[in-house]
Write a protein that holds these residues in place. Structure first.
Motif, PDB file in Angstrom:
ATOM      1  N   MET A  49      12.703   0.607   2.265  1.00 35.00           N
ATOM      2  CA  MET A  49      11.660   1.446   2.865  1.00 35.00           C
ATOM      3  C   MET A  49      11.916   2.913   2.525  1.00 35.00           C
ATOM      4  N   MET A  50      10.866   3.647   2.257  1.00 39.77           N
ATOM      5  CA  MET A  50      10.981   5.086   2.044  1.00 39.77           C
ATOM      6  C   MET A  50      10.060   5.793   3.033  1.00 39.77           C
ATOM      7  N   GLN A  51      10.370   7.055   3.272  1.00 42.42           N
ATOM      8  CA  GLN A  51       9.554   7.840   4.196  1.00 42.42           C
ATOM      9  C   GLN A  51       9.212   9.158   3.516  1.00 42.42           C
ATOM     10  N   LYS A  52       7.936   9.528   3.570  1.00 42.20           N
ATOM     11  CA  LYS A  52       7.494  10.779   2.955  1.00 42.20           C
ATOM     12  C   LYS A  52       6.501  11.469   3.866  1.00 42.20           C
TER      13      LYS A  52
ATOM     14  N   TYR B 145      -2.461  -1.776   2.315  1.00 42.61           N
ATOM     15  CA  TYR B 145      -1.303  -1.271   1.563  1.00 42.61           C
ATOM     16  C   TYR B 145      -0.036  -1.206   2.404  1.00 42.61           C
ATOM     17  N   ARG B 146      -0.113  -1.673   3.636  1.00 44.39           N
ATOM     18  CA  ARG B 146       1.052  -1.803   4.545  1.00 44.39           C
ATOM     19  C   ARG B 146       1.782  -0.477   4.780  1.00 44.39           C
TER      20      ARG B 146
ATOM     21  N   GLU C 199       2.957  11.318   7.919  1.00 42.26           N
ATOM     22  CA  GLU C 199       4.291  10.817   7.603  1.00 42.26           C
ATOM     23  C   GLU C 199       4.114   9.335   7.308  1.00 42.26           C
ATOM     24  N   VAL C 200       4.530   8.913   6.137  1.00 46.10           N
ATOM     25  CA  VAL C 200       4.295   7.542   5.683  1.00 46.10           C
ATOM     26  C   VAL C 200       5.620   6.810   5.535  1.00 46.10           C
ATOM     27  N   THR C 201       5.681   5.595   6.061  1.00 42.39           N
ATOM     28  CA  THR C 201       6.843   4.734   5.852  1.00 42.39           C
ATOM     29  C   THR C 201       6.341   3.436   5.234  1.00 42.39           C
ATOM     30  N   CYS C 202       6.900   3.067   4.091  1.00 36.93           N
ATOM     31  CA  CYS C 202       6.514   1.810   3.423  1.00 36.93           C
ATOM     32  C   CYS C 202       7.461   1.602   2.247  1.00 36.93           C
TER      33      CYS C 202
ATOM     34  N   ARG D  80       0.815   1.901  -4.754  1.00 36.07           N
ATOM     35  CA  ARG D  80      -0.495   1.236  -4.705  1.00 36.07           C
ATOM     36  C   ARG D  80      -1.460   2.036  -3.830  1.00 36.07           C
ATOM     37  N   GLY D  81      -0.972   2.503  -2.693  1.00 35.74           N
ATOM     38  CA  GLY D  81      -1.810   3.298  -1.794  1.00 35.74           C
ATOM     39  C   GLY D  81      -2.231   4.618  -2.428  1.00 35.74           C
TER      40      GLY D  81
END
Ligand code: SF4
Ligand code: SF4
Length: 135
Positions: free
Chosen positions: A1-4, A27-28, A49-52, A59-60
């Protein structure tokens, strides 16, 4: 998992489309909405803030870009230099996310960088230069 932390810019032609719904469902992306605004020209700006996973993130991003949404990363970070802080409270008044806040009952300033959206308001407000932007 990464967070941005990212900033999305929506042209007025697409601003009402349900992008966040699709990012979560298709896109989860786990999304924490930090800020959203629409200007008088009906253009939108959103800080997320995105975690995936890296793959789902790419893809997102492709989905957003193919829909006309621009994306920039918050690569700068805000650093609070506690030794220089005079506890004047000016930053806590203008910080839109309460990343810089007055802790009660001590009434001392605290900084939670996970809430910071790098708007830079505190840089201009701080008379002691106790807040810095670093790349
Ligand atoms: S840049 Fe400063 S004012 Fe803006 S959110 Fe971060 S701490 Fe708050
Ligand atoms: S504006 Fe600067 S000196 Fe004043 S409380 Fe905030 S960080 Fe400290």
């Amino acid at each position: 998992m990464m967070q941005k932390k990212i900033v999305l810019f929506f042209p007025s032609t697409v601003v009402e489309q349900p992008f966040i719904y699709h990012l979560i469902k298709d896109y989860r992306w786990m999304v924490n909405l930090l800020k959203a605004a629409i200007n008088p020209r009906k253009e939108g700006r959103m800080v997320l803030e995105v975690t995936c996973t890296e793959e789902d993130y790419q893809r997102g991003v492709e989905y957003l870009q193919s829909s006309g949404v621009s994306i920039t990363h918050l690569e700068q970070e805000i650093v609070w230099v506690e030794e220089r802080c005079t506890q004047c409270g000016a930053c806590a008044v203008i910080c839109p996310t309460k990343a810089l806040a007055v802790e009660r009952p001590s009434m001392r300033i605290t900084f939670d960088d996970s809430k910071c959206i790098v708007c830079e308001h505190c840089l201009k407000a701080c008379p002691a230069r106790a807040v810095e932007a670093r790349f």
